[in-house]
Design a protein around this motif. Structure first.
Motif, PDB file in Angstrom:
ATOM      1  N   VAL A 196      56.554  77.253 -82.906  1.00  0.00           N
ATOM      2  CA  VAL A 196      57.648  78.009 -82.292  1.00  0.00           C
ATOM      3  C   VAL A 196      57.388  79.507 -82.421  1.00  0.00           C
ATOM      4  N   ALA A 197      56.975  79.948 -83.598  1.00  0.00           N
ATOM      5  CA  ALA A 197      56.697  81.376 -83.813  1.00  0.00           C
ATOM      6  C   ALA A 197      55.552  81.853 -82.926  1.00  0.00           C
ATOM      7  N   SER A 198      54.510  81.054 -82.779  1.00  0.00           N
ATOM      8  CA  SER A 198      53.372  81.438 -81.931  1.00  0.00           C
ATOM      9  C   SER A 198      53.781  81.554 -80.469  1.00  0.00           C
ATOM     10  N   VAL A 199      54.582  80.598 -80.011  1.00  0.00           N
ATOM     11  CA  VAL A 199      55.055  80.652 -78.621  1.00  0.00           C
ATOM     12  C   VAL A 199      55.919  81.888 -78.421  1.00  0.00           C
ATOM     13  N   ASN A 200      56.815  82.163 -79.358  1.00  0.00           N
ATOM     14  CA  ASN A 200      57.666  83.359 -79.232  1.00  0.00           C
ATOM     15  C   ASN A 200      56.849  84.640 -79.246  1.00  0.00           C
ATOM     16  N   GLN A 201      55.801  84.672 -80.037  1.00  0.00           N
ATOM     17  CA  GLN A 201      54.930  85.855 -80.059  1.00  0.00           C
ATOM     18  C   GLN A 201      54.279  86.054 -78.694  1.00  0.00           C
ATOM     19  N   GLN A 202      53.801  84.978 -78.091  1.00  0.00           N
ATOM     20  CA  GLN A 202      53.182  85.110 -76.770  1.00  0.00           C
ATOM     21  C   GLN A 202      54.208  85.492 -75.708  1.00  0.00           C
ATOM     22  N   LEU A 203      55.408  84.949 -75.804  1.00  0.00           N
ATOM     23  CA  LEU A 203      56.461  85.339 -74.859  1.00  0.00           C
ATOM     24  C   LEU A 203      56.782  86.823 -74.989  1.00  0.00           C
ATOM     25  N   GLN A 204      56.832  87.297 -76.220  1.00  0.00           N
ATOM     26  CA  GLN A 204      57.076  88.732 -76.471  1.00  0.00           C
ATOM     27  C   GLN A 204      55.973  89.575 -75.864  1.00  0.00           C
ATOM     28  N   GLU A 205      54.722  89.146 -76.028  1.00  0.00           N
ATOM     29  CA  GLU A 205      53.592  89.877 -75.469  1.00  0.00           C
ATOM     30  C   GLU A 205      53.667  89.927 -73.957  1.00  0.00           C
ATOM     31  N   LEU A 206      54.112  88.848 -73.313  1.00  0.00           N
ATOM     32  CA  LEU A 206      54.253  88.827 -71.859  1.00  0.00           C
ATOM     33  C   LEU A 206      55.313  89.822 -71.395  1.00  0.00           C
ATOM     34  N   ARG A 207      56.374  89.956 -72.177  1.00  0.00           N
ATOM     35  CA  ARG A 207      57.451  90.881 -71.796  1.00  0.00           C
ATOM     36  C   ARG A 207      57.015  92.346 -71.911  1.00  0.00           C
ATOM     37  N   THR A 208      56.032  92.618 -72.755  1.00  0.00           N
ATOM     38  CA  THR A 208      55.619  94.003 -72.950  1.00  0.00           C
ATOM     39  C   THR A 208      54.480  94.407 -72.027  1.00  0.00           C
ATOM     40  N   VAL A 209      54.006  93.480 -71.230  1.00  0.00           N
ATOM     41  CA  VAL A 209      52.893  93.790 -70.312  1.00  0.00           C
ATOM     42  C   VAL A 209      53.418  94.384 -69.047  1.00  0.00           C
ATOM     43  N   MET A 237      59.752  77.765 -65.788  1.00  0.00           N
ATOM     44  CA  MET A 237      60.915  78.200 -66.531  1.00  0.00           C
ATOM     45  C   MET A 237      60.517  79.349 -67.422  1.00  0.00           C
ATOM     46  N   SER A 238      61.399  80.283 -67.527  1.00  0.00           N
ATOM     47  CA  SER A 238      61.165  81.417 -68.401  1.00  0.00           C
ATOM     48  C   SER A 238      62.330  81.523 -69.367  1.00  0.00           C
ATOM     49  N   ALA A 239      62.026  81.855 -70.582  1.00  0.00           N
ATOM     50  CA  ALA A 239      63.083  81.987 -71.577  1.00  0.00           C
ATOM     51  C   ALA A 239      62.787  83.182 -72.453  1.00  0.00           C
ATOM     52  N   ASP A 240      63.837  83.742 -73.009  1.00  0.00           N
ATOM     53  CA  ASP A 240      63.657  84.861 -73.914  1.00  0.00           C
ATOM     54  C   ASP A 240      63.171  84.394 -75.271  1.00  0.00           C
ATOM     55  N   VAL A 241      63.629  83.205 -75.684  1.00  0.00           N
ATOM     56  CA  VAL A 241      63.293  82.700 -76.997  1.00  0.00           C
ATOM     57  C   VAL A 241      62.973  81.214 -76.898  1.00  0.00           C
ATOM     58  N   ALA A 264      50.182  71.764 -73.861  1.00  0.00           N
ATOM     59  CA  ALA A 264      49.984  71.933 -72.419  1.00  0.00           C
ATOM     60  C   ALA A 264      51.324  71.963 -71.688  1.00  0.00           C
ATOM     61  N   ARG A 265      52.248  71.130 -72.116  1.00  0.00           N
ATOM     62  CA  ARG A 265      53.581  71.118 -71.500  1.00  0.00           C
ATOM     63  C   ARG A 265      54.300  72.447 -71.736  1.00  0.00           C
ATOM     64  N   ILE A 266      54.192  72.955 -72.944  1.00  0.00           N
ATOM     65  CA  ILE A 266      54.799  74.257 -73.246  1.00  0.00           C
ATOM     66  C   ILE A 266      54.177  75.322 -72.352  1.00  0.00           C
ATOM     67  N   GLY A 267      52.865  75.308 -72.252  1.00  0.00           N
ATOM     68  CA  GLY A 267      52.161  76.286 -71.438  1.00  0.00           C
ATOM     69  C   GLY A 267      52.594  76.257 -69.986  1.00  0.00           C
ATOM     70  N   ARG A 268      52.677  75.056 -69.424  1.00  0.00           N
ATOM     71  CA  ARG A 268      53.093  74.934 -68.018  1.00  0.00           C
ATOM     72  C   ARG A 268      54.528  75.409 -67.815  1.00  0.00           C
ATOM     73  N   GLU A 269      55.395  75.035 -68.731  1.00  0.00           N
ATOM     74  CA  GLU A 269      56.807  75.365 -68.575  1.00  0.00           C
ATOM     75  C   GLU A 269      57.076  76.855 -68.744  1.00  0.00           C
ATOM     76  N   TYR A 270      56.309  77.507 -69.615  1.00  0.00           N
ATOM     77  CA  TYR A 270      56.572  78.911 -69.932  1.00  0.00           C
ATOM     78  C   TYR A 270      55.514  79.870 -69.418  1.00  0.00           C
ATOM     79  N   GLY A 271      54.558  79.365 -68.662  1.00  0.00           N
ATOM     80  CA  GLY A 271      53.542  80.236 -68.086  1.00  0.00           C
ATOM     81  C   GLY A 271      52.630  80.863 -69.126  1.00  0.00           C
ATOM     82  N   LEU A 272      52.324  80.104 -70.181  1.00  0.00           N
ATOM     83  CA  LEU A 272      51.472  80.606 -71.261  1.00  0.00           C
ATOM     84  C   LEU A 272      50.157  79.848 -71.284  1.00  0.00           C
TER      85      LEU A 272
END
Length: 89
Positions: A76-89, A1-5, A51-59
């Protein structure tokens, strides 16, 4: 699963799934200012949540992201930061 936030409600769902229950009353209300420990989660349960967050969001969440967080809002903030970093790659 992928999410913006990643939100506290998504974290709540993952916590409930990890606990094997749908008893939302167990972690109802504003839990963002609470720690895993305050919710009754030991370090192993907290790491499983990461680990569940990582599997679900590919982090690849570092253990320290989970274990060093004073509050769930920090997670939550750390996960969002990593999601943001993935979007900019």
């Amino acid at each position: 699963m992928s999410a913006d936030v990643f939100t506290i409600d998504i974290l709540r769902r993952i916590l409930l799934e990890g606990a094997g229950t749908d008893d939302e009353a167990a972690i109802a209300g504003d839990i963002s200012h609470m720690s895993f420990e305050e919710l009754g989660y030991d370090s192993l349960a907290a790491l499983e949540t990461g680990a569940r967050i990582g599997r679900e969001y590919g982090l690849e969440l570092e253990d320290s992201t989970i274990l060093d967080a004073d509050t769930l809002s920090e997670v939550v903030a750390s996960v969002n930061q990593q999601l943001q970093e993935l979007r900019t790659v």
